[in-house]
Design a protein around this motif. Sequence first.
Motif, PDB file in Angstrom:
ATOM      1  N   PRO A  85     -14.006  -6.646  -3.798  1.00  0.00           N
ATOM      2  CA  PRO A  85     -14.095  -5.531  -2.847  1.00  0.00           C
ATOM      3  C   PRO A  85     -13.520  -4.258  -3.451  1.00  0.00           C
ATOM      4  O   PRO A  85     -12.730  -4.298  -4.395  1.00  0.00           O
ATOM      5  CB  PRO A  85     -13.233  -6.015  -1.675  1.00  0.00           C
ATOM      6  N   GLU A  86     -13.918  -3.141  -2.896  1.00  0.00           N
ATOM      7  CA  GLU A  86     -13.349  -1.858  -3.315  1.00  0.00           C
ATOM      8  C   GLU A  86     -12.007  -1.619  -2.642  1.00  0.00           C
ATOM      9  O   GLU A  86     -11.139  -0.963  -3.190  1.00  0.00           O
ATOM     10  CB  GLU A  86     -14.294  -0.709  -2.948  1.00  0.00           C
ATOM     11  N   ARG A  87     -11.874  -2.177  -1.413  1.00  0.00           N
ATOM     12  CA  ARG A  87     -10.671  -1.907  -0.630  1.00  0.00           C
ATOM     13  C   ARG A  87     -10.337  -3.109   0.239  1.00  0.00           C
ATOM     14  O   ARG A  87     -11.228  -3.757   0.777  1.00  0.00           O
ATOM     15  CB  ARG A  87     -10.930  -0.694   0.256  1.00  0.00           C
ATOM     16  N   ILE A  88      -9.049  -3.373   0.390  1.00  0.00           N
ATOM     17  CA  ILE A  88      -8.552  -4.370   1.336  1.00  0.00           C
ATOM     18  C   ILE A  88      -7.595  -3.639   2.265  1.00  0.00           C
ATOM     19  O   ILE A  88      -6.657  -2.990   1.808  1.00  0.00           O
ATOM     20  CB  ILE A  88      -7.827  -5.540   0.631  1.00  0.00           C
ATOM     21  N   LEU A  89      -7.865  -3.745   3.563  1.00  0.00           N
ATOM     22  CA  LEU A  89      -7.005  -3.103   4.552  1.00  0.00           C
ATOM     23  C   LEU A  89      -6.309  -4.168   5.385  1.00  0.00           C
ATOM     24  O   LEU A  89      -6.937  -5.128   5.821  1.00  0.00           O
ATOM     25  CB  LEU A  89      -7.822  -2.199   5.474  1.00  0.00           C
ATOM     26  N   VAL A  90      -5.034  -3.987   5.605  1.00  0.00           N
ATOM     27  CA  VAL A  90      -4.244  -4.876   6.438  1.00  0.00           C
ATOM     28  C   VAL A  90      -4.085  -4.207   7.796  1.00  0.00           C
ATOM     29  O   VAL A  90      -3.725  -3.040   7.875  1.00  0.00           O
ATOM     30  CB  VAL A  90      -2.857  -5.146   5.813  1.00  0.00           C
ATOM     31  N   TYR A 117      -9.862  -7.329 -14.379  1.00  0.00           N
ATOM     32  CA  TYR A 117     -10.942  -6.362 -14.160  1.00  0.00           C
ATOM     33  C   TYR A 117     -11.157  -6.042 -12.675  1.00  0.00           C
ATOM     34  O   TYR A 117     -11.104  -4.883 -12.287  1.00  0.00           O
ATOM     35  CB  TYR A 117     -12.234  -6.858 -14.817  1.00  0.00           C
ATOM     36  N   PRO A 118     -11.389  -7.057 -11.819  1.00  0.00           N
ATOM     37  CA  PRO A 118     -11.594  -6.701 -10.412  1.00  0.00           C
ATOM     38  C   PRO A 118     -10.315  -6.176  -9.741  1.00  0.00           C
ATOM     39  O   PRO A 118     -10.385  -5.322  -8.851  1.00  0.00           O
ATOM     40  CB  PRO A 118     -12.081  -7.990  -9.758  1.00  0.00           C
ATOM     41  N   ALA A 119      -9.152  -6.643 -10.180  1.00  0.00           N
ATOM     42  CA  ALA A 119      -7.895  -6.187  -9.575  1.00  0.00           C
ATOM     43  C   ALA A 119      -7.665  -4.703  -9.841  1.00  0.00           C
ATOM     44  O   ALA A 119      -7.086  -4.004  -9.004  1.00  0.00           O
ATOM     45  CB  ALA A 119      -6.722  -7.003 -10.096  1.00  0.00           C
ATOM     46  N   ALA A 120      -8.126  -4.213 -10.981  1.00  0.00           N
ATOM     47  CA  ALA A 120      -7.938  -2.802 -11.320  1.00  0.00           C
ATOM     48  C   ALA A 120      -8.825  -1.891 -10.477  1.00  0.00           C
ATOM     49  O   ALA A 120      -8.606  -0.689 -10.419  1.00  0.00           O
ATOM     50  CB  ALA A 120      -8.228  -2.584 -12.797  1.00  0.00           C
ATOM     51  N   ARG A 121      -9.826  -2.456  -9.821  1.00  0.00           N
ATOM     52  CA  ARG A 121     -10.787  -1.649  -9.076  1.00  0.00           C
ATOM     53  C   ARG A 121     -10.643  -1.730  -7.566  1.00  0.00           C
ATOM     54  O   ARG A 121     -11.431  -1.167  -6.836  1.00  0.00           O
ATOM     55  CB  ARG A 121     -12.199  -2.070  -9.482  1.00  0.00           C
TER      56      ARG A 121
END
Length: 175
Positions: A85-90, A117-121
């Motif tokens: 995902p591009e964003r995770i919202l809590v 790689y995905p964690a950086a994005r």
Amino acid sequence: GRRCRCGAQGCLEAYAGAEALLARWREAGGRPPAGADEETALAALVAAAYPGDGATADPAAVAVLEETAEYLGAGFADLVNLFQPERILVGGWAGLLLGTRFLAAVEEHARAYALAYPAARVTMGMGLLGPEAVTVGAAILPLADFFARGGRREESGPVGEAPAWAETVRERAAR
């Protein structure tokens, strides 16, 4: 793993849900206010872990929140690795109550467990819809469907044979 309220064992909610946090705090020697509802008791846990005015933090509350941050971080890492995902919202009342201080620890663990790689994005943050985010999201679904059809009503009658799952969904909705 711990028994979840859904009946399964080892679910993330069985470790990181509000009810689970309070149970783990009690097991570690914490003392939620007697007779308090879940929201008040969770607020007491957060206040015990992060006291103001130079007071001493409750070691049991700190340990529970640190462990929970790692559990949620591992869960977020799985989401990042699988879906990128591009964003995770809590959000939700519990997420908002735990706040940005807790989210920073969750994010640290998520980045440690996720693929680089995905964690950086991905960015992580607090939701802005307030404690009723789930209700607001559910209310938007019919509107999204309406606008996806260009503001037209759904055509009556099947164009072709509907898949089996569609019939099951219709039957459940009719109940």
